[in-house]
Design a protein around this motif. Structure first.
Motif, short mmCIF file in Angstrom:
data_model
loop_
_atom_site.label_atom_id
_atom_site.label_comp_id
_atom_site.label_asym_id
_atom_site.label_seq_id
_atom_site.Cartn_x
_atom_site.Cartn_y
_atom_site.Cartn_z
N GLU A 1 -10.77 -7.24 -16.31
CA GLU A 1 -10.55 -8.49 -15.38
C GLU A 1 -10.25 -7.86 -14.04
N ILE A 2 -9.94 -6.74 -13.74
CA ILE A 2 -9.18 -6.17 -12.60
C ILE A 2 -10.07 -6.56 -11.41
N GLN A 3 -9.37 -7.04 -10.27
CA GLN A 3 -10.31 -7.52 -9.07
C GLN A 3 -9.38 -6.97 -7.83
N SER A 4 -8.27 -6.70 -8.13
CA SER A 4 -7.61 -6.19 -6.78
C SER A 4 -6.81 -5.04 -7.16
N LEU A 5 -6.94 -3.88 -5.99
CA LEU A 5 -6.26 -2.89 -6.23
C LEU A 5 -5.71 -2.18 -4.93
N LYS A 6 -4.43 -1.63 -4.80
CA LYS A 6 -3.86 -1.30 -3.78
C LYS A 6 -3.23 0.11 -4.01
N VAL A 7 -3.52 1.01 -3.51
CA VAL A 7 -2.84 2.41 -3.82
C VAL A 7 -2.31 3.10 -2.36
N ILE A 8 -0.84 3.04 -2.37
CA ILE A 8 -0.25 3.41 -0.81
C ILE A 8 0.65 4.53 -1.36
N GLY B 1 -2.27 -1.70 -22.46
CA GLY B 1 -2.36 -2.98 -23.48
C GLY B 1 -2.25 -4.20 -22.72
N LEU B 2 -2.04 -4.11 -21.56
CA LEU B 2 -2.13 -5.13 -20.64
C LEU B 2 -3.33 -5.64 -20.19
N ARG B 3 -4.13 -6.43 -21.20
CA ARG B 3 -5.49 -6.49 -20.88
C ARG B 3 -6.23 -7.60 -20.00
N ARG B 4 -4.92 -8.34 -19.32
CA ARG B 4 -5.62 -9.25 -18.39
C ARG B 4 -5.16 -9.19 -17.19
N VAL B 5 -4.75 -8.02 -16.73
CA VAL B 5 -4.50 -7.57 -15.42
C VAL B 5 -5.64 -7.82 -14.38
N LYS B 6 -5.34 -8.55 -13.21
CA LYS B 6 -6.27 -8.91 -12.43
C LYS B 6 -5.73 -7.95 -11.10
N SER B 7 -4.39 -7.76 -10.81
CA SER B 7 -4.08 -7.08 -9.59
C SER B 7 -3.09 -6.17 -9.77
N LEU B 8 -3.40 -5.16 -9.32
CA LEU B 8 -2.30 -3.89 -9.37
C LEU B 8 -2.23 -3.31 -8.12
N CYS B 9 -0.73 -2.82 -7.84
CA CYS B 9 -0.14 -2.28 -6.59
C CYS B 9 0.55 -1.21 -6.96
N LEU B 10 0.15 -0.26 -6.16
CA LEU B 10 1.04 1.07 -6.40
C LEU B 10 1.49 1.52 -5.14
N GLU B 11 2.84 1.86 -4.96
CA GLU B 11 2.94 2.51 -3.84
C GLU B 11 4.51 3.28 -4.05
N SER B 12 4.03 4.60 -3.36
CA SER B 12 5.22 5.61 -3.68
C SER B 12 5.40 6.20 -5.02
N CYS B 13 4.44 6.08 -5.75
CA CYS B 13 4.49 6.70 -7.11
C CYS B 13 3.87 8.06 -7.10
N ASP C 1 -10.62 -6.96 -3.89
CA ASP C 1 -9.73 -6.92 -2.42
C ASP C 1 -9.17 -5.23 -2.94
N PHE C 2 -9.40 -4.42 -2.02
CA PHE C 2 -9.36 -2.75 -2.11
C PHE C 2 -8.73 -2.40 -1.22
N GLN C 3 -7.57 -1.65 -1.37
CA GLN C 3 -6.78 -0.93 -0.25
C GLN C 3 -6.43 0.48 -0.71
N TRP C 4 -6.95 1.34 -0.03
CA TRP C 4 -6.88 2.92 -0.71
C TRP C 4 -6.19 3.72 0.29
N ARG C 5 -4.94 4.09 0.48
CA ARG C 5 -4.51 5.14 1.10
C ARG C 5 -3.30 5.99 0.43
N PRO C 6 -3.92 6.80 -0.51
CA PRO C 6 -2.79 7.37 -1.26
C PRO C 6 -2.02 8.60 -0.72
#
Length: 500
Positions: free
Chosen positions: A430-437, A401-413, A460-465
């Motif tokens: 509108e997503i422009q940045s993603l970091k998954v660690i 439901g958060l339609r205007r998110v531009k940046s998402l960071c996920l770590e240790s999930c 901006d993209f960082q992918w280290r799941p």
């Protein structure tokens, strides 16, 4: 036998003795140097005196007295202001060494110190603190207020507080028996001395202060802007009502294993009416409800950031956030729950100015409370989940439901999978940045073509799941991570997170 040219005194008989340099001759014979300088001084005065005039004996004596000191210590000619300007340009790593040069440099170095963490309470009470450091504006009194037991070999540390612990058999509940911190009257005495010695104080950290002690600080230090109160209660909060220019406030009521104190709606209401210029507020271990948060939201209209750490709020308090007109950042840290009650009146509204929503080490197990929070934060642009328990696909799907998110960071999930991540990402246009660690259940092999296309469009993209991820290595040389980085400057600095 090895030959050392430095230790050898042999000199070839074909060569004469080394000729001394002019510097050696002048420095060894100061009288000769004085004579040269005296002659130059006479020539400079030739335009003002007749050729037959000669300097008086008093002038010659004064020159002989001053010139040797100028030669031996030329730095003494510099004023304190010039030396302070020079020393202030040096890196911090060299400042301690500079203070060993002389007593004057030690004094000047103390004048450059603006922030101090007090470890000895007597250093404050005796007044030596202000003699040694006369220009302090940031003072931390927390560690200096703690009483370490004798022969304590165990050091207990918390993110908010650290102290030695008495582990003897008769020292059960050392902290909770209130023996580990100075009494309030001693703290108030130190605060009065601090207020008289540091009238330009801007930042203060103190534990176990009373209302009278804080009133003295508020009256004598009108420039105080940042205040951190450990072990505070509703009565103590009456003392900060006089802090008219306070902008950042951190209230710490309960710290598990150290102490217990109570901050309720009464204290929050007193706070709201007294500190109307607050820009940032952190409530750690505080109790309260809808009424207390509503009072803060309505009175502190300049509030931009609200942090709740290990809160003990009653159910239904989330709805009061809709009264925050300028709230920009909302952080939850070490919270066992967001809201016990899932009720929410959609007619109340939302937080239109909220852009950043951060979760750190929180338990996200109540679906209704998380859904309520996301309804309040519909305009959020940046979302961070760091080491949160209970965040599975079902809970994460509420964020669609958060339609205007531009940046998402996920770590240790660890419970979130690739499928749950994809369902949310594809709904955010509108997503422009993603970091998954360090998210073990998110796999490279489960990435769909649609998700892969989305990755290629990110700025901006960082992918280290996990450690076995090959997608990160496969993107080397493609320029995907660098594309658009200059246009998208408001990216998430993941290293700035505490504990990262």
């Amino acid at each position: 036998m090895a030959f050392s040219p430095e230790k050898s005194k042999f000199r070839s008989p074909l060569k004469g003795p080394p000729s001394p340099s002019w510097n050696d001759l002048l420095l060894k014979n100061k009288k000769a140097l004085n004579h040269v300088l005296f002659t130059m001084h006479l020539q400079s005065r030739s335009n003002k005196q007749t050729p037959s005039s000669s300097p008086s004996p008093q002038l010659r004596k004064s020159l002989d007295f001053t010139l040797p000191s100028l030669v031996s210590d030329p730095i003494s000619l510099l004023s304190d202001q010039i030396l302070l300007s020079i020393l202030s340009k040096l890196p911090d790593s060299q400042r301690n060494c500079n203070s060993l040069v002389s007593k004057r440099w030690l004094n000047l170095q103390g004048r450059l110190v603006r922030s101090i963490k007090l470890l000895d309470w007597d250093f404050l009470v005796s007044g030596r603190l202000f003699v040694r450091f006369p220009n302090l504006i940031h003072v931390d009194l927390v560690n200096g207020s703690l009483i370490s037991p004798g022969n304590a070999g165990v050091f207990c540390s918390n993110r908010l507080l650290s102290s030695h612990v008495d582990c003897s058999a008769d020292a059960k509940d050392w902290f909770l028996k209130e023996r580990f911190v100075l009494p309030s009257d001693e703290i108030d005495k130190g605060l009065r001395i601090l207020a008289s010695g540091c009238p330009n104080l801007r930042r203060l950290l103190v534990v176990n202060a009373s209302e009278l002690g804080l009133l003295g600080i508020a009256e004598e230090c009108p420039t105080l802007q940042v205040l951190e109160l450990h072990r505070c209660n509703d009565q103590v909060l009456r003392g900060i009502a006089a802090c008219q220019n306070l902008q950042i406030l951190r209230l710490i009521g309960n710290v598990d294993g150290f102490y217990k104190s109570l901050v309720t709606d009464i204290g929050l209401t007193i706070l709201a009416q007294g500190c109307k210029r607050l820009v940032k507020l952190e409530l750690s271990g505080c109790e309260g409800s809808y009424e207390g948060i509503k009072a803060i939201a309505q009175c502190c209209q300049m509030l931009e950031e609200l942090i709740l750490r290990d809160h003990r709020m009653e159910g239904g308090w989330l709805s009061a956030l809709s009264y925050c007109e300028n709230l920009n950042t909302l952080r939850f840290m070490s919270c066992k729950s967001i809201d016990h009650c899932g009720w929410f009146d959609e007619d109340v509204g939302s937080c239109p100015t909220l852009e950043r929503l951060h979760f750190e080490k929180c338990q996200l197990r109540n679906k209704e409370s998380l859904r309520t929070l996301f309804l309040l934060c519909q305009e959020v642009r940046e979302v961070i989940f760091y080491n949160c328990w209970g965040l599975d696909n079902e809970m994460f799907s509420l964020s669609t439901g958060l339609r205007r998110v531009k940046s998402l960071c996920l770590e240790s999930c660890s419970l979130l999978t690739t499928e749950g991540l994809e369902s949310a990402l594809l709904s955010w246009k509108e997503i422009q940045s993603l970091k998954v660690i360090s998210c073990g259940n998110i796999k490279d092999s489960e990435i769909s073509p649609a998700l892969s296309t989305l990755f290629s469009m990110l700025k901006d993209f960082q992918w280290r799941p996990d450690t076995k991820s090959l997608l990160s290595a496969g993107l080397v040389g493609t320029g995907m991570r660098k594309r658009g980085s200059k246009l998208f400057k408001k990216t998430c600095d993941w290293k700035s997170l505490p504990g990262a």
